[in-house]
Design an enzyme around this catalytic site. Structure first.
Site, PDB file in Angstrom:
ATOM      1  N   CYS A  26      50.372  28.950  11.731  1.00  0.00           N
ATOM      2  CA  CYS A  26      50.521  28.561  13.260  1.00  0.00           C
ATOM      3  C   CYS A  26      49.483  26.919  13.111  1.00  0.00           C
ATOM      4  O   CYS A  26      50.019  26.144  13.950  1.00  0.00           O
ATOM      5  CB  CYS A  26      50.722  28.928  14.783  1.00  0.00           C
ATOM      6  SG  CYS A  26      52.190  29.645  14.183  1.00  0.00           S
ATOM      7  N   HIS A  42      45.798  24.341  21.570  1.00  0.00           N
ATOM      8  CA  HIS A  42      46.903  25.326  20.417  1.00  0.00           C
ATOM      9  C   HIS A  42      47.668  25.836  21.783  1.00  0.00           C
ATOM     10  O   HIS A  42      49.380  25.115  21.495  1.00  0.00           O
ATOM     11  CB  HIS A  42      46.048  26.212  20.076  1.00  0.00           C
ATOM     12  CG  HIS A  42      46.843  27.021  19.076  1.00  0.00           C
ATOM     13  ND1 HIS A  42      47.829  26.613  18.118  1.00  0.00           N
ATOM     14  CD2 HIS A  42      47.708  28.625  18.923  1.00  0.00           C
ATOM     15  CE1 HIS A  42      48.793  27.113  17.420  1.00  0.00           C
ATOM     16  NE2 HIS A  42      49.050  28.173  18.425  1.00  0.00           N
ATOM     17  N   HIS A  79      56.716  25.330  20.622  1.00  0.00           N
ATOM     18  CA  HIS A  79      56.176  25.902  19.175  1.00  0.00           C
ATOM     19  C   HIS A  79      56.262  25.793  18.379  1.00  0.00           C
ATOM     20  O   HIS A  79      57.644  26.952  17.726  1.00  0.00           O
ATOM     21  CB  HIS A  79      55.501  27.202  19.676  1.00  0.00           C
ATOM     22  CG  HIS A  79      54.433  28.156  19.004  1.00  0.00           C
ATOM     23  ND1 HIS A  79      53.902  26.519  17.273  1.00  0.00           N
ATOM     24  CD2 HIS A  79      53.605  28.837  18.569  1.00  0.00           C
ATOM     25  CE1 HIS A  79      53.531  26.995  16.770  1.00  0.00           C
ATOM     26  NE2 HIS A  79      52.627  28.940  17.643  1.00  0.00           N
TER      27      HIS A  79
END
Lengths: 366, 410
Positions: free
Chosen positions: B170, B301, B335
Site C-alpha cells: 500500500c 495515509h 483504500h
C-alpha cells in the site's frame, strides 16, 4: 557508470542451501532437475528442480516459521546466509542498509489458498489472519527485513523474467539517489502447485512441458571502499544495466542486441572483452533469441555461454538473479583474468529485453 | 540528454491519468476532490453473501474499450486495464504526441498491492468448478504483476524504455514515483510514467474483514467514531519529465517532485511503527532539501483504522512542532491499495496547481488522540508551496513523497 561492487552473496537453489553448493553445481554443469514428489507437489509436471528437502526452520529456527510460505522461507534464509557471511559490521548500521527483492507475483499459492478458504469455508471470512500477510506481494522482502532487522529502504520488484536485472537497476539507482549506503539485492521464486498450473496454462504450446525450478539469490552491493574497510572480498564491479522493449517477437533479437551495444558503449568496453554471457534462455516463441542477439554483437567465436535452464529448470522471476549468481560463481574461477567482462541477458514474452554488464574484480580490487 | 540541463535535474509533473471511484480523468477527479465526493457503494466485484457488510469504493462505469487502443480488453486483467487507461490519460493530459514520446528514453514504473489477484480469485473459482486442468489460458497469461507496467509499454509502443512493477503493497505508488524521480534526476531517462494500480478482489476484502478493519459503510479517517477502511480500486499515473524537457515543449507544470524517503520498520507484519514513520518523514524532508516548517499540508495515509490514524498522527507530531493541516482522501476514494499513494500524489499536484486543500469527508468529531486539523468535510482554499504525501504498507514499508510548487525564476 555504477559505483557499486558485488561482494558477499548467497543462494538457496536446487543445488542446496548456500553459495558453495551453487558454485560447485554450476561449475560442474550438473543438472538438478529430478522427479517431483507428487504427493507434496501435485499438478501438471512430473519433473522439477526444487531446493532439496527445504524447510526454513532448519536454517533460521523454528520460532515464527510456521506460517511462513515457501518463497518467504527461501528469501529469509538467503538473506540470513548473506548477513552471516558478511560479518557483524554488515548489521551494525541497519538504517543505512536497503533490501531490494525480486518476485513474480509473491506466492500465488498463498494468495489462491486464501481465496479458496474464503470460497469453500462455512463463512467467507473464515480465513487464517496469520496467513493474510503471505498474500501480499512484499511479504518475502518485508519478512526478511523483520527477521534480520534491516531498516533501510525495502522494495519488492516484479519484472517477469528480467526481474533480477530490474531489481539490480533499481537498487543501483536507490544507492546513487542517496537512499542507502549499501543494498542487498536479489530475487526469489518458489515451486508450488498453483505456480505450476499458471505456467502450464499460460505458456506457449511447445514450451509447456519444460520443467520448473525454484530458488533465490541475494547479493551485497556496496562501494569498493566499504567492502575493503570491512574485509569483504570484491567479486565483481557492476558496470551498467540497459533495457528495451519490443512489440513483435521478431524484434526481440534487435532489442536485446541494442541493449548489449549500449551497455558496452556506456562502460567504454569492447565486445572482445566479454568472456562470459549468461542468457535467461527464455523459451517458446522467443527460444534462441538471446543467443542470436549475443552473436550479433559479440561474434560467433565470442564468449563462453553459460546457460542454466537445463540445470535449474525455468525459475521464472528468480531466473536473472540465479544467472547473476552463476556468473559470480564462474568469475571466482582462478582461470578468469582480472577485469574480464561478464554479461547477463534476458528477454520476456511480455516484450521486454535487458542486460547487465559486470567486470571481474581487478587485482587491486580483490 | 540535454547538455544545458542543470545537474541534478529538476523533475516536474506535467500529466495526470486517473481512474478513481470519484471520477475518471484529472478534471473529474479534481471536481470530486473539491466537492468532497464519496465513492462508497455496495461491492459488485464478487459475491458478497455471508459478509455482514460489504461496501467498497469501486470504479463504476469504466469501459476499458473507451480508454485502451492496442489491446482487446480481455487481454488485460482489471488492474492492468486501470493502469493502461491511466497512462493513456496522463500522456494525453501532458499534451505530448505518441511519436514524440517514443523518441524519449522512458521509465514506466507502477506500484501495486495485489496486481492481478482478482484474476487469481477467478482462477480459484474455475478450479473449484471444473478442476485445475481447465483454466482459461488467457487469464493465466495475464495474471502477472509485471503486466501492470509492460502493458503500458506495449499500449504506447515504447521501445527505449525500462519497465518495472513495484509490488510494495500500500506504499507502492510513492515508491514508483520515487523511482522515476531518481531516474530522471540522474539523467538515466527523460520521461517517466509512474504511479500505482489495483482492483478490488475477494482475497483482500476477506483478509481485512477477518482482521476486523473493514468499515460498514463509510471511511472516517481521524474521527473519534472511525470504524476502519473501505477497500477501493483504481489507478493513478503521473507523467514526469525533466524541467528542461517540460520547458522545451511548453508543457503545463502541475508541480515539482522535490524528493522522497523510504524506511522499513523491521518490526511487525501488519502493525505500523511511529518512530520508523517519523524517521521516514525526516528522510524525505532531507532528500527534498526542505524543513518540516515548509510543509503546507499533509496528504496522510489516513486509512481510517484505529491503529493507523493514531500512529500516523503521533509520528506527525513527533516530526512537526506545529502539524500542518493533514487530510485523508481515502475518506472519498477508499483504500485503493497500491494505487492509494499515487492518487494521493495526484491530489497533491492538483492541490498545488489549483490552490486548495482537499477535505477529509464523513467527519463528525476529531479523535483527540489524533488531534490534527483534518480539513473536515469542505475543501479549503490555500496557497501551497510544499506538500507531503504519506504512505504506509504491510511489512512496515513506509514511503513519504514531497511535492512543491514550481516557480519560474524571474
Amino acid at each position: 557508470m555504477s559505483a557499486l561492487v558485488f561482494s558477499t552473496w548467497s543462494a538457496v537453489s536446487p543445488y542446496g542451501v548456500g553459495s558453495e553448493p551453487f558454485r560447485t553445481g554450476i561449475q560442474a554443469g550438473r543438472s538438478a532437475i529430478g522427479a517431483l514428489d507428487r504427493a507434496a507437489f501435485p499438478g501438471p509436471f512430473t519433473e522439477g528442480a526444487l531446493v532439496p528437502d527445504f524447510n526454513a526452520a532448519d536454517h533460521i529456527g523454528r520460532k515464527g516459521t510456521r506460517t511462513m510460505d515457501r518463497v518467504t522461507g527461501i528469501a529469509v534464509t538467503a538473506v540470513g546466509l548473506l548477513l552471516a557471511d558478511g560479518g557483524p559490521e554488515l548489521t551494525s548500521r541497519p538504517e543505512e542498509t536497503g533490501l531490494v527483492l525480486g518476485t513474480g507475483s509473491g506466492s500465488v499459492q498463498s494468495i489462491m489458498d486464501f481465496t479458496r478458504d474464503s470460497l469453500v469455508g462455512e463463512r467467507p471470512y473464515h480465513v487464517d489472519p496469520a496467513r493474510f500477510p503471505n498474500t501480499v506481494m512484499n511479504r518475502a522482502a518485508g519478512q526478511s527485513a523483520i527477521w534480520h532487522g534491516i531498516k533501510g529502504p525495502n522494495t519488492t520488484i516484479a519484472g517477469g523474467r528480467l526481474t533480477g536485472l530490474t531489481a539490480l537497476s533499481y537498487a543501483a539507482r536507490l544507492h546513487r539517489g542517496g537512499h542507502c549506503a549499501r543494498v542487498l539485492c536479489g530475487a526469489a521464486e518458489e515451486y508450488s502447485e498453483q505456480r505450476a498450473w499458471l505456467e502450464w496454462h499460460g505458456r506457449d504450446g511447445d514450451d509447456r512441458t519444460s520443467p520448473l525450478g525454484e530458488g533465490g539469490a541475494v547479493f551485497l552491493l556496496e562501494t569498493a571502499e566499504d567492502a575493503r574497510a570491512a574485509g569483504r572480498r570484491v567479486r565483481a564491479r557492476l558496470l551498467t544495466t540497459r533495457f528495451r522493449a519490443f512489440a513483435e517477437p521478431s524484434d526481440a533479437r534487435a532489442a536485446l542486441a541494442e541493449c548489449v551495444r549500449d551497455a558496452l558503449k556506456q562502460a567504454g568496453a569492447r565486445a572482445g572483452e566479454v568472456r562470459v554471457v549468461a542468457p535467461a534462455e527464455t523459451g517458446g516463441h522467443l527460444a534462441g533469441t538471446e543467443e542470436a542477439a549475443i552473436g550479433d554483437v559479440l561474434g560467433s567465436a565470442g564468449p563462453r555461454l553459460l546457460g542454466s535452464r537445463a540445470l535449474l529448470g525455468d525459475t521464472s522471476a528468480a531466473t536473472a538473479g540465479l544467472q547473476l549468481a552463476a556468473v559470480l560463481s564462474l568469475l571466482d574461477d582462478e582461470e578468469t583474468p582480472p577485469g574480464a567482462l561478464a554479461l547477463v541477458t534476458a528477454v520476456d514474452r511480455d516484450g521486454t529485453a535487458g542486460c547487465a554488464l559486470l567486470a571481474a574484480a581487478t587485482n587491486e580490487e580483490s | 540528454m540535454n547538455d544545458n540541463d542543470q545537474w541534478p535535474r529538476q523533475v516536474v509533473i506535467t500529466g495526470l491519468g486517473l481512474v478513481t471511484s470519484i471520477g475518471l480523468g484529472a478534471e473529474e477527479f479534481l471536481a470530486g476532490l473539491r466537492a468532497g465526493r464519496s465513492g462508497a457503494k455496495p461491492i459488485t466485484a464478487f459475491d458478497t453473501s455471508g459478509f455482514a457488510h460489504s461496501y467498497g469504493c469501486e470504479v463504476a462505469d469504466f469501459d476499458p474499450a473507451e480508454w485502451i487502443r492496442t489491446f482487446q480488453p480481455e487481454e488485460l486483467g482489471r488492474a492492468t486495464q486501470f493502469s493502461v487507461a491511466a497512462a493513456n490519460m496522463a500522456v494525453a493530459d501532458a499534451g505530448i504526441g505518441a511519436e514524440e514520446l517514443r523518441g524519449r528514453r522512458t521509465m514506466v514504473s507502477v506500484g501495486t498491492t495485489d496486481a492481478e489477484s482478482r484474476d487469481l480469485d477467478l482462477l480459484v473459482g474455475e478450479q473449484l468448478d471444473k478442476g485445475p486442468e481447465h483454466l482459461t489460458p488467457g487469464i493465466a497469461r495475464r495474471a502477472h504483476a509485471s503486466r501492470l507496467s509492460t502493458s503500458i509499454v506495449r499500449e504506447l509502443g515504447l521501445t527505449d524504455v525500462e519497465a518495472l512493477t513495484i509490488p510494495t503493497a500500500c506504499a507502492a505508488g510513492n515508491y514508483a514515483i520515487g523511482s522515476g524521480y531518481d531516474a530522471i534526476r540522474a539523467g538515466d531517462v527523460d520521461v517517466a510514467l509512474c504511479g500505482g494500480a489495483d482492483a478490488v478482489c475477494r482475497k483482500t476484502f476477506a483478509g481485512f474483514y477477518r482482521l476486523g478493519t473493514i468499515a460498514p459503510e463509510v471511511c472516517q479517517p481521524f474521527d473519534r467514531d472511525r470504524k476502519g477502511i473501505l477497500t477501493g480500486e483504481g489507478a493513478g499515473i503521473l507523467m514526469m519529465e525533466s524541467l528542461e524537457s517540460a520547458r522545451a515543449r511548453g508543457a503545463r507544470i502541475y508541480a515539482e517532485v522535490l524528493g522522497y524517503g523510504l524506511t522499513c520498520d523491521a518490526h511487525h507484519p501488519v502493525a505500523p511503527d511511529q518512530d520508523s514513520l517519523a524517521r521516514c518523514m525526516a528522510l524525505a524532508h532531507r532528500n527534498a532539501g526542505i524543513t518540516e516548517a515548509d510543509v503546507d499540508f499533509i496528504s496522510a495515509h489516513g486509512t481510517g483504522t484505529k491503529a493507523n490514524d493514531v500512529t500516523e498522527a503521533g509520528a506527525i507530531r513527533q516530526v512537526f512542532d506545529t502539524p500542518p493541516p493533514t487530510v485523508s482522501i481515502k475518506s472519498m476514494v477508499g483504500h485503493s491499495m497500491g494505487a492509494a499513494s499515487a492518487l494521493g500524489s495526484a491530489a497533491c499536484a492538483l492541490a498545488i496547481a489549483e490552490g486548495f486543500i482537499p477535505p477529509t469527508i464523513n467527519h463528525r468529531e476529531t479523535d483527540p488522540e489524533c488531534g490534527l486539523d483534518c480539513v473536515p468535510n469542505k475543501a479549503r482554499p490555500a496557497e501551497l508551496t510544499v506538500v507531503q504525501n504519506n504512505a504506509l504498507a504491510f511489512a512496515g514499508n513506509n514511503a513519504v513523497l514531497i511535492l512543491g510548487r514550481h516557480r519560474e525564476a524571474a
